[in-house]
Motif scaffolding. Structure first.
Motif, short mmCIF file in Angstrom:
data_model
loop_
_atom_site.label_atom_id
_atom_site.label_comp_id
_atom_site.label_asym_id
_atom_site.label_seq_id
_atom_site.Cartn_x
_atom_site.Cartn_y
_atom_site.Cartn_z
N UNK A 13 37.10 45.74 49.16
CA UNK A 13 37.61 45.24 47.88
C UNK A 13 36.94 46.03 46.74
N UNK A 14 37.41 47.24 46.44
CA UNK A 14 36.78 48.07 45.42
C UNK A 14 36.75 47.42 44.04
N UNK A 15 37.64 46.47 43.75
CA UNK A 15 37.64 45.80 42.45
C UNK A 15 36.39 44.95 42.24
N UNK A 16 35.69 44.66 43.32
CA UNK A 16 34.48 43.83 43.21
C UNK A 16 33.27 44.63 42.75
N UNK A 17 33.33 45.95 42.82
CA UNK A 17 32.21 46.79 42.41
C UNK A 17 31.89 46.53 40.94
#
Length: 144
Positions: free
Chosen positions: A35-39
């Motif tokens: 889930x790259x949006x969580x970075x």
């Protein structure tokens, strides 16, 4: 993360012990292939600051009096840090709580305790409401 913990015995008054801790954390997600949006988001249920202070005093062999204070800042309960109302069911709010306790050894092997938890009746949530002011008592027999 930085953690500071300390303990002092016999601080100026015989039988007085004090301990405490302070934690500062910058818990941010650095990478997440799933889930790259969580970075860049904060880790769930890890506040930026957390403090604890405890004091106990034994005026004699029969009595123990204690106090404990805990505080932690705002934290998130969702991975994307979208929870905007921390002080409701499902939220994760700040905590500011004072507890008091007395223990009396009234006979060999026997002790009775009385405590008041959350004396200041602070309302706090971490998915569910924490207990508000409550009184606990106990009777204990120790074989040794």
């Amino acid at each position: 993360m930085l953690l500071l913990a300390w303990q002092i015995h016999g601080l100026g008054i015989r039988g007085l012990d004090i301990s405490g801790s302070a934690t500062w954390a910058d818990a941010v997600v650095k990478a997440n292939a799933a889930n790259p949006r969580q970075v860049g988001k904060k880790w769930v249920r890890i506040p930026r600051q957390r403090y604890m202070l405890e004091a106990s005093w034994r005026p004699n062999a029969q009595w123990l009096l204690g106090a404990s204070w805990r505080w932690h800042g705002r934290m998130f309960n969702t991975e994307m840090n979208t929870d905007s109302h921390p002080d409701v069911y499902g939220g994760a709010s700040r905590l500011n709580q004072l507890d008091l306790k007395a223990v009396w050894r009234f006979a060999p092997h026997w002790e009775w305790s009385l405590g008041v938890l959350n004396v200041n009746n602070d309302k706090a949530w971490q998915g569910h409401p924490f207990a508000q002011r409550s009184i606990q008592t106990g009777l204990r027999f120790a074989m040794q």
